[in-house]
Design a protein around this motif. Structure first.
Motif, PDB file in Angstrom:
ATOM      1  N   SER A   6      29.254  34.817  39.103  1.00 20.20           N
ATOM      2  CA  SER A   6      28.520  35.664  38.802  1.00 20.20           C
ATOM      3  C   SER A   6      28.741  36.790  39.706  1.00 20.20           C
ATOM      4  CB  SER A   6      27.126  35.440  37.749  1.00 20.20           C
ATOM      5  OG  SER A   6      27.383  34.979  37.324  1.00 20.20           O
ATOM      6  N   LYS A   8      27.384  40.967  41.009  1.00 22.92           N
ATOM      7  CA  LYS A   8      26.539  41.577  41.003  1.00 22.92           C
ATOM      8  C   LYS A   8      27.479  43.145  41.432  1.00 22.92           C
ATOM      9  CE  LYS A   8      22.089  41.932  42.474  1.00 22.92           C
ATOM     10  NZ  LYS A   8      20.844  41.767  43.318  1.00 22.92           N
ATOM     11  N   ILE A  24      32.529  44.535  42.879  1.00 23.57           N
ATOM     12  CA  ILE A  24      31.465  43.715  42.742  1.00 23.57           C
ATOM     13  C   ILE A  24      30.887  42.704  43.449  1.00 23.57           C
ATOM     14  CG2 ILE A  24      31.375  42.506  39.986  1.00 23.57           C
ATOM     15  CD1 ILE A  24      33.602  43.168  39.174  1.00 23.57           C
ATOM     16  N   SER A  25      29.804  42.259  44.118  1.00 25.56           N
ATOM     17  CA  SER A  25      29.843  41.917  44.773  1.00 25.56           C
ATOM     18  C   SER A  25      30.885  40.087  44.225  1.00 25.56           C
ATOM     19  CB  SER A  25      28.354  41.600  45.264  1.00 25.56           C
ATOM     20  OG  SER A  25      28.613  40.454  46.313  1.00 25.56           O
ATOM     21  N   SER A  65      33.414  42.520  48.373  1.00 28.68           N
ATOM     22  CA  SER A  65      33.383  42.589  47.117  1.00 28.68           C
ATOM     23  C   SER A  65      34.676  42.993  46.360  1.00 28.68           C
ATOM     24  CB  SER A  65      32.092  43.928  47.226  1.00 28.68           C
ATOM     25  OG  SER A  65      33.062  44.685  47.332  1.00 28.68           O
ATOM     26  N   ARG A  83      28.456  49.313  31.982  1.00 27.88           N
ATOM     27  CA  ARG A  83      27.295  48.843  33.154  1.00 27.88           C
ATOM     28  C   ARG A  83      26.935  49.807  34.668  1.00 27.88           C
ATOM     29  NH1 ARG A  83      28.172  46.869  29.485  1.00 27.88           N
ATOM     30  NH2 ARG A  83      25.677  46.416  29.038  1.00 27.88           N
ATOM     31  N   SER A  85      24.802  50.197  38.301  1.00 25.47           N
ATOM     32  CA  SER A  85      24.467  49.635  39.643  1.00 25.47           C
ATOM     33  C   SER A  85      22.965  47.727  39.514  1.00 25.47           C
ATOM     34  CB  SER A  85      24.376  49.687  40.728  1.00 25.47           C
ATOM     35  OG  SER A  85      25.035  51.112  40.881  1.00 25.47           O
ATOM     36  N   GLY A  86      23.395  46.659  39.654  1.00 27.52           N
ATOM     37  CA  GLY A  86      22.504  45.322  39.578  1.00 27.52           C
ATOM     38  C   GLY A  86      22.859  44.783  38.113  1.00 27.52           C
ATOM     39  N   GLU A  87      23.488  45.424  36.738  1.00 30.13           N
ATOM     40  CA  GLU A  87      23.857  43.894  36.127  1.00 30.13           C
ATOM     41  C   GLU A  87      25.146  43.084  36.315  1.00 30.13           C
ATOM     42  OE1 GLU A  87      24.534  45.662  32.274  1.00 30.13           O
ATOM     43  OE2 GLU A  87      24.156  47.598  33.068  1.00 30.13           O
ATOM     44  N   VAL A  88      25.188  41.874  36.203  1.00 23.92           N
ATOM     45  CA  VAL A  88      26.501  41.133  36.420  1.00 23.92           C
ATOM     46  C   VAL A  88      26.802  40.590  35.850  1.00 23.92           C
ATOM     47  CG1 VAL A  88      26.282  38.425  36.855  1.00 23.92           C
ATOM     48  CG2 VAL A  88      23.677  39.578  37.601  1.00 23.92           C
TER      49      VAL A  88
END
Ligand SMILES: Cc1cc2nc3c(=O)[nH]c(=O)nc-3n(C[C@H](O)[C@H](O)[C@H](O)COP(=O)(O)OP(=O)(O)OC[C@H]3O[C@@H](n4cnc5c(N)ncnc54)[C@H](O)[C@@H]3O)c2cc1C
Length: 264
Positions: A6, A8, A24-25, A65, A83, A85-88
């Motif tokens: 999952s 971020k 995405i991280s 990332s 989507r 920033s911060g959403e998974v």
């Protein structure tokens, strides 16, 4: 090794008309990536709204990332666009094989990216540039609004547009035929829509030019289970051969193939 993670969303922004880039991280998946050509597959939508993951080529890797470049096509990519920033997002990867550079043997590399097929080609372009390996890059689109690179023939970056609004007028084939003729021993690496790959396939076959394609067929599981992403190979065409001998799974055998190993 393939992992489920999952990640971020670090950023998600518009690059050009209908084209977006998402960072995405994904520390675990990115640590396993072998190189350009490989992809990740993303869960989109909520619950069982869209049960099939969407495969996306890796466009670059920085620190932990992974970046993808996607084109709005249907409800899956519209969901991605929304989507923030911060959403998974859940990803599986790295999937598939990578471009094989040891087959090039001193030939002159011409990279060709069309539409969303530009993502793995840009990753390879960056890697070759870092390794000081000479190459040419052709990126095709319908019109200037869909291009996000700068047309820079002096540095080997050639844009083409169908309407001539930036770069060379015409499809990538116009530029490819010119450049392949100019260099002594061309080797073509391409990713893009099927009609583009079909045109390059015809050209390379007629001219006896070698190269590799990254194929972006429709795909469901991404891991070889569903057998949904078959491509016909040029080997084992005898009627006695089984389905498994005649066809290859793009998700696990590909998406990168020698041009002369597949039928487009
Ligand atoms: C290896 C690989 C790399 C890719 N890399 C990129 C990339 O970097 N950027 C990018 O924008 N796109 C990429 N794609 C294509 C991307 O996965 C699809 O464009 C995307 O799923 C479709 O957009 P959507 O989800 O909005 O479409 P939707 O219309 O929401 O969904 C299409 C869904 O239906 C399925 N589907 C549709 N028609 C068929 C069919 N005939 N048979 C089986 N399944 C079907 C698809 O698998 C997909 O799950 C890649 C595909 C592959 C296989």
């Amino acid at each position: 090794m393939r992992r489920i993670e999952s990640g971020k969303v670090l950023s998600n922004h518009k690059l050009a008309k209908g084209m977006y880039r998402m960072d995405i991280s994904l520390p675990e998946i990115s640590s396993e990536v072998q190189g350009p050509g490989q992809f990740i597959s993303l869960t989109v939508g909520e619950g069982w709204q869209m049960p099939l993951r969407r495969p996306m080529s890796i466009a670059s890797i920085e620190n932990d990332s992974i970046s993808i470049i996607y084109k709005i096509f249907g409800k899956g990519t519209v969901w991605l666009k929304e989507r923030t920033s911060g959403e998974v997002i859940e990803a599986i990867g790295p999937l598939g094989n990578k471009f094989s550079l040891d087959k090039i043997n001193g030939k002159e590399i011409i990279l060709v990216g069309g539409g969303v097929g530009v993502a793995p080609i840009l990753y390879l372009h960056d890697q070759l540039s870092k390794d000081n390996q000479d190459h040419l890059l052709i990126v095709g689109a319908v019109t200037a609004a869909e291009q996000f690179l700068e047309h820079s023939p002096k540095t080997g970056i050639h844009l083409t547009t169908d309407d001539g609004s930036v770069g060379e007028k015409g499809t990538v084939m116009t530029m490819l035929e010119i450049l392949a003729d100019k260099v002594e021993n061309p080797y073509i690496i391409a990713c893009g829509p099927e009609p583009m790959l079909a045109a390059i396939y015809k050209f390379t076959t007629e001219k006896g030019i070698e190269g590799q394609f990254a194929v972006e067929s429709y795909m469901a599981c991404g891991t070889g289970l569903c057998q949904g992403c078959v491509i016909e190979t040029t080997k084992n065409i005898s009627k006695e051969h089984t389905y498994h001998q005649k066809y290859s799974l793009v998700c696990s055998d590909g998406p990168v193939y020698d041009i002369n190993a597949i039928r487009i």
